[in-house]
Design a protein around this motif. Structure first.
Motif, mmCIF file in Angstrom:
data_model
loop_
_atom_site.group_PDB
_atom_site.id
_atom_site.type_symbol
_atom_site.label_atom_id
_atom_site.label_comp_id
_atom_site.label_asym_id
_atom_site.label_seq_id
_atom_site.Cartn_x
_atom_site.Cartn_y
_atom_site.Cartn_z
ATOM 1 N N LEU A 234 0.821 -1.215 0.000
ATOM 2 C CA LEU A 234 0.000 0.000 0.000
ATOM 3 C C LEU A 234 0.854 1.263 0.000
ATOM 4 O O LEU A 234 0.615 2.177 -0.794
ATOM 5 N N THR A 235 1.867 1.331 0.851
ATOM 6 C CA THR A 235 2.696 2.542 0.898
ATOM 7 C C THR A 235 3.508 2.712 -0.385
ATOM 8 O O THR A 235 3.653 3.827 -0.888
ATOM 9 N N THR A 236 4.009 1.609 -0.925
ATOM 10 C CA THR A 236 4.761 1.677 -2.179
ATOM 11 C C THR A 236 3.858 2.105 -3.319
ATOM 12 O O THR A 236 4.239 2.942 -4.149
ATOM 13 N N TRP A 237 2.663 1.545 -3.362
ATOM 14 C CA TRP A 237 1.722 1.902 -4.423
ATOM 15 C C TRP A 237 1.310 3.366 -4.341
ATOM 16 O O TRP A 237 1.316 4.076 -5.355
ATOM 17 N N LEU A 238 0.980 3.845 -3.162
ATOM 18 C CA LEU A 238 0.567 5.241 -3.018
ATOM 19 C C LEU A 238 1.693 6.202 -3.383
ATOM 20 O O LEU A 238 1.457 7.235 -4.005
ATOM 21 N N ARG A 239 2.917 5.856 -3.022
ATOM 22 C CA ARG A 239 4.058 6.699 -3.391
ATOM 23 C C ARG A 239 4.244 6.703 -4.912
ATOM 24 O O ARG A 239 4.404 7.754 -5.525
ATOM 25 N N SER A 240 4.214 5.528 -5.518
ATOM 26 C CA SER A 240 4.359 5.423 -6.973
ATOM 27 C C SER A 240 3.222 6.129 -7.690
ATOM 28 O O SER A 240 3.435 6.805 -8.706
ATOM 29 N N TRP A 241 2.022 5.970 -7.176
ATOM 30 C CA TRP A 241 0.857 6.597 -7.786
ATOM 31 C C TRP A 241 0.969 8.115 -7.742
ATOM 32 O O TRP A 241 0.727 8.785 -8.734
ATOM 33 N N SER A 242 1.379 8.653 -6.615
ATOM 34 C CA SER A 242 1.469 10.113 -6.516
ATOM 35 C C SER A 242 2.522 10.684 -7.465
ATOM 36 O O SER A 242 2.308 11.720 -8.098
ATOM 37 N N ILE A 243 3.644 9.997 -7.595
ATOM 38 C CA ILE A 243 4.689 10.455 -8.518
ATOM 39 C C ILE A 243 4.213 10.345 -9.967
ATOM 40 O O ILE A 243 4.348 11.285 -10.758
ATOM 41 N N SER A 244 3.630 9.212 -10.309
ATOM 42 C CA SER A 244 3.182 9.016 -11.685
ATOM 43 C C SER A 244 2.021 9.941 -12.026
ATOM 44 O O SER A 244 1.904 10.401 -13.169
ATOM 45 N N TYR A 245 1.197 10.275 -11.055
ATOM 46 C CA TYR A 245 0.072 11.181 -11.295
ATOM 47 C C TYR A 245 0.568 12.575 -11.682
ATOM 48 O O TYR A 245 0.113 13.157 -12.663
ATOM 49 N N VAL A 246 1.525 13.076 -10.926
ATOM 50 C CA VAL A 246 2.084 14.405 -11.228
ATOM 51 C C VAL A 246 2.722 14.408 -12.619
ATOM 52 O O VAL A 246 2.521 15.333 -13.410
ATOM 53 N N LEU A 247 3.474 13.371 -12.930
ATOM 54 C CA LEU A 247 4.123 13.284 -14.236
ATOM 55 C C LEU A 247 3.111 13.164 -15.367
ATOM 56 O O LEU A 247 3.244 13.818 -16.400
ATOM 57 N N ALA A 248 2.098 12.345 -15.170
ATOM 58 C CA ALA A 248 1.107 12.123 -16.228
ATOM 59 C C ALA A 248 0.294 13.380 -16.521
ATOM 60 O O ALA A 248 0.078 13.734 -17.683
ATOM 61 N N VAL A 249 -0.165 14.061 -15.493
ATOM 62 C CA VAL A 249 -0.965 15.265 -15.701
ATOM 63 C C VAL A 249 -0.122 16.351 -16.366
ATOM 64 O O VAL A 249 -0.567 17.018 -17.307
ATOM 65 N N THR A 250 1.108 16.496 -15.909
ATOM 66 C CA THR A 250 2.008 17.471 -16.527
ATOM 67 C C THR A 250 2.217 17.154 -18.002
ATOM 68 O O THR A 250 2.156 18.039 -18.855
ATOM 69 N N ALA A 251 2.451 15.890 -18.296
ATOM 70 C CA ALA A 251 2.651 15.474 -19.686
ATOM 71 C C ALA A 251 1.396 15.706 -20.521
ATOM 72 O O ALA A 251 1.472 16.193 -21.651
ATOM 73 N N MET A 252 0.233 15.373 -19.970
ATOM 74 C CA MET A 252 -1.014 15.569 -20.718
ATOM 75 C C MET A 252 -1.241 17.036 -21.045
ATOM 76 O O MET A 252 -1.707 17.374 -22.135
ATOM 77 N N LEU A 253 -0.934 17.897 -20.113
ATOM 78 C CA LEU A 253 -1.180 19.321 -20.332
ATOM 79 C C LEU A 253 -0.149 19.965 -21.247
ATOM 80 O O LEU A 253 -0.456 20.923 -21.947
ATOM 81 N N THR A 254 1.063 19.439 -21.262
ATOM 82 C CA THR A 254 2.106 20.068 -22.075
ATOM 83 C C THR A 254 2.328 19.377 -23.416
ATOM 84 O O THR A 254 2.593 20.040 -24.414
ATOM 85 N N ILE A 255 2.207 18.074 -23.450
ATOM 86 C CA ILE A 255 2.502 17.327 -24.664
ATOM 87 C C ILE A 255 1.266 17.095 -25.530
ATOM 88 O O ILE A 255 1.351 17.113 -26.757
ATOM 89 N N ALA A 256 0.115 16.908 -24.912
ATOM 90 C CA ALA A 256 -1.102 16.572 -25.666
ATOM 91 C C ALA A 256 -1.440 17.568 -26.772
ATOM 92 O O ALA A 256 -1.783 17.148 -27.880
ATOM 93 N N PRO A 257 -1.358 18.879 -26.537
ATOM 94 C CA PRO A 257 -1.673 19.800 -27.640
ATOM 95 C C PRO A 257 -0.761 19.613 -28.853
ATOM 96 O O PRO A 257 -1.211 19.694 -29.993
ATOM 97 N N ARG A 258 0.496 19.329 -28.620
ATOM 98 C CA ARG A 258 1.430 19.106 -29.731
ATOM 99 C C ARG A 258 1.134 17.801 -30.457
ATOM 100 O O ARG A 258 1.227 17.721 -31.676
ATOM 101 N N VAL A 259 0.757 16.790 -29.701
ATOM 102 C CA VAL A 259 0.395 15.513 -30.310
ATOM 103 C C VAL A 259 -0.882 15.675 -31.135
ATOM 104 O O VAL A 259 -0.985 15.124 -32.235
#
Length: 78
Positions: free
Chosen positions: A35-60
């Motif tokens: 649970l702690t490993t998953w929540l840590r991984s999820w929080s990191i991947s969430y920040v990265l994914a949202v940032t990528a969606m907002l910055t890369i998606a328009p170009r794609v």
């Protein structure tokens, strides 16, 4: 912009939860630290994914429009 931000936040939450849960379960198994490993991984991947969606998606979107011959995407680039 409000719609795109809301979409990115919700879509990021769902996709990163599913992917991180699956990968942690496969690589670590359901141990005491799951649970702690998953929540840590999820929080990191969430920040990265949202940032990528907002910055890369328009170009794609522009690239896909260009490749498929969508005239509207060519006008947005000008």
């Amino acid at each position: 912009m409000k719609h795109k931000l809301t979409f990115a936040l919700i879509m990021g939450m769902i996709t990163t939860a599913i992917i991180s849960f699956t990968l942690i379960a496969l690589n670590l198994g359901f141990s005491e630290k799951f649970l702690t490993t998953w929540l840590r991984s999820w929080s990191i991947s969430y920040v990265l994914a949202v940032t990528a969606m907002l910055t890369i998606a328009p170009r794609v979107q522009l690239l896909v429009g260009y490749l498929l011959g969508n005239p509207a995407s060519r006008q947005e680039k000008k």
